[in-house]
Enzyme design. Structure first.
Site, PDB file in Angstrom:
ATOM      1  CE  LYS A 240      -3.558  -0.479   2.538  1.00  0.00           C
ATOM      2  NZ  LYS A 240      -4.482  -0.575   3.699  1.00  0.00           N
TER       3      LYS A 240
ATOM      4  CE  LYS B 188      -3.526  -3.099  10.037  1.00  0.00           C
ATOM      5  NZ  LYS B 188      -3.804  -1.939   9.157  1.00  0.00           N
TER       6      LYS B 188
ATOM      7  CG  ASN C 183     -13.457   6.111  10.587  1.00  0.00           C
ATOM      8  OD1 ASN C 183     -13.903   7.189  10.957  1.00  0.00           O
ATOM      9  ND2 ASN C 183     -12.383   6.028   9.816  1.00  0.00           N
TER      10      ASN C 183
END
Length: 419
Positions: free
Chosen positions: A95, A107, A224
């Site tokens: 990404k 992560k 979200n």
């Protein structure tokens, strides 16, 4: 390997291998990127409000730091696994590569159902997790951020704990991103991922000779990411005909009032029971609604061989990480569905996290509109690079995004002498 047993990390490795083969890169590139550089598993003791102590398992995975410090969110969820966190860290590397950020992927995750913790217990867990991973993080080394079931408050606790551990008598806001604006956060950060999902949907519509203003959009997941994706889709002129969460799917062929839905969920926490003009359906019905654009914004493996044949959309913008299984993707591609892959579609969050980190380091902050303009420039530029690679290599968009990302990663690894 069947769809049922193929875990997220195996999927990430498969996507990487296919892209490396298509690019014709050296075997060493695949080998270096196929496994994370560091996997830390920790046990976090937390004193509960009733005086007992519970142990929680957490992870921090750093995938690749060839391009710069690692970056990635922290999720609190009962379904967290080591392989899931490894997959998410791997996807974060690509990404960052596809949108040209000077980061590698990381992560974190803790196996916990945060809804069963009090606010005090959640704070103790957050601080305990930071104490456990503190030796391997830092503003120039690995910068965590929010993810599933974590938020600005979680990051504020973590910044405070990490700053105390460093013992230098000052707050270190650049050590975490996704913080509240009042505590060194970035304007437009909470909107960033959902906004990016719709920016990419808009660009994909143009690429396919469509106009987003003529599109019917369905959004799976209304947290979200999904709520802001729905909001921005509507503000761009699309008709949001369906949204879903864990409780149900709401559908109105003439379009939902997304702002009203967001207010309802803010108070009631779920979509179920909403009394506006719409039908309340089973949550799985979201996959079969009549729409032009579909945004999966929940968890991984949402679009599977079990539901993919119901889908009507011609463009999918992946707001979640790994929402489409390889079997489902094969079916969609055969049916000329354009899939904007997660490593591009949901990169808005890490882009604006990068902007937050830069602002923290320099103690100079931008306006909301400046942040969104900068995000749009980065994402549209990445979209153009990916579609160019797609056309030149005659591959699908996911493979093209990996080609762009791998090229950006291979050079610094080569220059460093890693292979």
């Amino acid at each position: 390997m069947s769809e049922k047993t193929l875990n997220p990390f195996k999927i990430a490795q498969l996507q990487l291998k296919e892209a490396c083969d298509a690019l014709g890169e050296e075997d060493a590139v695949y080998e270096l990127l196929s496994e994370p550089e560091k996997v830390l598993e920790v046990t976090i003791p937390v004193k509960m409000d009733d005086g007992t102590t519970k142990l929680f398992t957490g992870y921090r995975v750093q995938h690749n730091d060839a391009s710069g410090p690692t970056k990635g969110g922290i999720r609190f969820h009962p379904g967290v696994t080591k392989d899931e966190v490894k997959a998410l860290a791997t996807w974060m590397t690509f990404k960052c590569g596809v949108v040209g950020l000077p980061y590698g992927g990381a992560k974190g995750g803790v196996i916990v159902d945060p809804s069963k913790l009090s606010k005090r217990e959640l704070e103790r867990l957050s601080r305990g997790y930071v104490r456990a991973i503190a030796p391997i993080i830092g503003e120039r080394r690995d910068i965590p951020a929010p993810d599933v079931n974590t938020n600005g408050q979680t990051m504020a606790w973590m910044v405070d704990e990490y700053s105390s551990l460093r013992g230098i008598g000052q707050t270190l806001p650049a050590s975490f991103t996704g913080k509240p604006v009042e505590f060194g956060g970035c304007l437009a950060r909470k909107e960033a991922t959902g906004y990016g999902v719709v920016l990419m949907l808009r660009e994909a519509a143009k690429y396919r000779g469509m106009d987003i203003k003529d599109m019917r959009v369905a959004v799976q997941g209304f947290g979200n990411v999904g709520s802001f994706a729905a909001m921005y889709a509507q503000s761009f002129g699309a008709k949001v005909v369906a949204v879903s969460d864990v409780s149900c799917c709401l559908y109105n062929k003439d379009g939902l009032d997304v702002n009203d839905l967001m207010e309802y969920v803010e108070t009631n926490k779920t979509l179920s029971g909403y009394s506006g003009q719409c039908e309340e359906l089973d949550r799985e019905e979201i996959f079969g609604v009549e729409c032009d654009g579909f945004a999966p914004c929940a968890l991984e493996n949402a679009i599977t061989s079990q539901n993919v044949r119901k889908m009507k959309a011609k463009i999918i913008s992946e707001g979640a990480n790994g929402p489409t299984t390889p079997e489902a993707e094969e079916y969609l591609l055969k049916n000329d569905v354009l899939i904007i892959p997660d490593i591009l579609a949901n990169a808005g969050g890490v882009i604006v996290s990068y902007f937050e980190w830069v602002q923290n380091l320099h103690n100079y902050y931008w306006r909301f509109d400046e942040v969104q303009e900068k995000q749009e420039v980065k994402m549209v530029d990445a979209f153009m690079k990916v579609t160019k690679a797609m056309e030149e290599r005659h591959v699908d968009m996911r493979k093209a995004a990996y080609l762009v990302a791998i090229k950006s990663l291979a050079m610094p690894m080569r220059l460093r002498g890693w292979f």
